[in-house]
Design an enzyme around this catalytic site. Sequence first.
Site, PDB file in Angstrom:
ATOM      1  CG  HIS A 158      10.351  20.829  28.863  1.00 33.51           C
ATOM      2  ND1 HIS A 158      11.198  19.797  28.533  1.00 33.51           N
ATOM      3  CD2 HIS A 158      10.874  21.942  28.280  1.00 33.51           C
ATOM      4  CE1 HIS A 158      12.171  20.263  27.760  1.00 33.51           C
ATOM      5  NE2 HIS A 158      11.997  21.569  27.596  1.00 33.51           N
TER       6      HIS A 158
ATOM      7  NE  ARG B   5      10.255  17.523  35.928  1.00 29.92           N
ATOM      8  CZ  ARG B   5      11.296  17.512  35.110  1.00 29.92           C
ATOM      9  NH1 ARG B   5      12.523  17.414  35.597  1.00 29.92           N
ATOM     10  NH2 ARG B   5      11.121  17.595  33.804  1.00 29.92           N
TER      11      ARG B   5
ATOM     12  CE1 TYR C  22      10.785  16.374  25.961  1.00 30.71           C
ATOM     13  CE2 TYR C  22       8.535  16.322  25.157  1.00 30.71           C
ATOM     14  CZ  TYR C  22       9.448  16.634  26.145  1.00 30.71           C
ATOM     15  OH  TYR C  22       9.022  17.203  27.322  1.00 30.71           O
TER      16      TYR C  22
ATOM     17  CG  PHE D 224      11.633   7.619  27.736  1.00 25.74           C
ATOM     18  CD1 PHE D 224      11.503   8.927  27.285  1.00 25.74           C
ATOM     19  CD2 PHE D 224      12.834   7.249  28.318  1.00 25.74           C
ATOM     20  CE1 PHE D 224      12.534   9.851  27.400  1.00 25.74           C
ATOM     21  CE2 PHE D 224      13.885   8.166  28.442  1.00 25.74           C
ATOM     22  CZ  PHE D 224      13.725   9.466  27.978  1.00 25.74           C
TER      23      PHE D 224
ATOM     24  CE  LYS E 189       7.438  17.485  30.600  1.00 23.80           C
ATOM     25  NZ  LYS E 189       8.284  16.292  30.882  1.00 23.80           N
TER      26      LYS E 189
ATOM     27  CB  THR F 169      13.890  13.425  35.329  1.00 21.17           C
ATOM     28  OG1 THR F 169      14.907  14.285  34.809  1.00 21.17           O
ATOM     29  CG2 THR F 169      12.990  12.933  34.207  1.00 21.17           C
TER      30      THR F 169
ATOM     31  NE  ARG G  90      17.376  20.514  34.082  1.00 18.28           N
ATOM     32  CZ  ARG G  90      16.686  19.645  33.331  1.00 18.28           C
ATOM     33  NH1 ARG G  90      16.071  20.022  32.222  1.00 18.28           N
ATOM     34  NH2 ARG G  90      16.607  18.380  33.698  1.00 18.28           N
TER      35      ARG G  90
ATOM     36  CD  GLU H 205      13.985  22.659  24.999  1.00 15.10           C
ATOM     37  OE1 GLU H 205      13.634  23.283  26.022  1.00 15.10           O
ATOM     38  OE2 GLU H 205      14.447  21.507  25.025  1.00 15.10           O
TER      39      GLU H 205
ATOM     40  CG  ASN I 223       8.423  14.893  34.315  1.00 13.20           C
ATOM     41  OD1 ASN I 223       7.751  15.418  33.436  1.00 13.20           O
ATOM     42  ND2 ASN I 223       9.709  14.619  34.162  1.00 13.20           N
TER      43      ASN I 223
HETATM   44  P1  IDP Z   1      14.162  16.339  31.956  1.00 14.61           P
HETATM   45  O1  IDP Z   1      12.737  16.659  31.544  1.00 14.61           O
HETATM   46  O2  IDP Z   1      14.336  16.323  33.449  1.00 14.61           O
HETATM   47  O3  IDP Z   1      15.176  17.205  31.254  1.00 14.61           O
HETATM   48  P2  IDP Z   1      14.897  14.193  30.101  1.00 14.61           P
HETATM   49  O4  IDP Z   1      15.889  13.124  30.386  1.00 14.61           O
HETATM   50  O5  IDP Z   1      15.299  15.280  29.155  1.00 14.61           O
HETATM   51  O6  IDP Z   1      14.441  14.814  31.523  1.00 14.61           O
HETATM   52  O7  IDP Z   1      13.577  13.476  29.574  1.00 14.61           O
HETATM   53  C1  IDP Z   1      12.572  14.227  28.916  1.00 14.61           C
HETATM   54  C2  IDP Z   1      11.245  13.740  29.429  1.00 14.61           C
HETATM   55  O8  IDP Z   1      11.061  12.366  29.068  1.00 14.61           O
HETATM   56  C3  IDP Z   1      11.086  13.733  30.961  1.00 14.61           C
HETATM   57  O9  IDP Z   1      10.758  14.993  31.501  1.00 14.61           O
HETATM   58  C4  IDP Z   1       9.970  12.724  31.140  1.00 14.61           C
HETATM   59  O10 IDP Z   1       8.686  13.267  30.832  1.00 14.61           O
HETATM   60  C5  IDP Z   1      10.343  11.692  30.085  1.00 14.61           C
HETATM   61  N1  IDP Z   1      11.221  10.641  30.641  1.00 14.61           N
HETATM   62  C6  IDP Z   1      12.510  10.752  31.027  1.00 14.61           C
HETATM   63  N2  IDP Z   1      13.008   9.586  31.474  1.00 14.61           N
HETATM   64  C7  IDP Z   1      11.998   8.705  31.374  1.00 14.61           C
HETATM   65  C8  IDP Z   1      11.874   7.299  31.687  1.00 14.61           C
HETATM   66  O11 IDP Z   1      12.810   6.654  32.152  1.00 14.61           O
HETATM   67  N3  IDP Z   1      10.657   6.734  31.447  1.00 14.61           N
HETATM   68  C9  IDP Z   1       9.596   7.427  30.929  1.00 14.61           C
HETATM   69  N4  IDP Z   1       9.674   8.735  30.611  1.00 14.61           N
HETATM   70  C10 IDP Z   1      10.853   9.374  30.830  1.00 14.61           C
HETATM   71 MG    MG Z   2      15.625  17.327  29.236  1.00 16.14          MG
END
Ligand code: IDP
Ligand code: MG
Length: 138
Positions: free
Chosen positions: A115, A102, A49, A57, A9, A91, A85, A126, A112
């Site tokens: 992805h 991460r 997304y 968010f 990212k 996350t 993962r 994807e 983070n």
């Molecule tokens: P993941 O990337 O671990 O699969 P997801 O829930 O799919 O997590 O969320 C996608 C992306 O959205 C995350 O990787 C992160 O960059 C962002 N994100 C997730 N939760 C939050 C939050 O609570 N606040 C701000 N950004 C978030």
């Molecule tokens: Mg995800």
Amino acid sequence: MERTLAIVKPDAVRRGFIGDIIKRIEASGLKLRALKLMRLTRAQAEAFYEVHKERPFYGSLCDYMSSGPVVIAVLEADNAILRWRELMGATDPKKANPGTLRKDFGIDVEQNAVHGSDAPETAAREVAFFFSTLDIVS
Ligand code: IDP
Ligand code: MG
């Protein structure tokens, strides 16, 4: 063999972690099958997304993901989705296990570092979002 989509990212690219992250991918046994550097437009980030569009968010996430270049890769291995993962970690970097990407490279729950697809159907979507079959080494 299974395929998954990986993204380094904008925060991690900006801070010079492309090489570190690719090195961890290679050391883990996940095989690189496609790789490119690009900068997403805001519209491309929104489409990628789309599944999160109702989340609070979403707007901020799309701004962030289009804020600078990213590295996008297709990874392949047995169980590649879960393995990638696990290598990424939770996350939220604060909750991620030691030794995960991460934990080591993420800034916060949004920025983070990486992805990864979360299931076979999302991985297929994807991978196809970013790569044609001709781009993927078989
Ligand atoms: P993941 O990337 O671990 O699969 P997801 O829930 O799919 O997590 O969320 C996608 C992306 O959205 C995350 O990787 C992160 O960059 C962002 N994100 C997730 N939760 C939050 C939050 O609570 N606040 C701000 N950004 C978030
Ligand atoms: Mg995800």
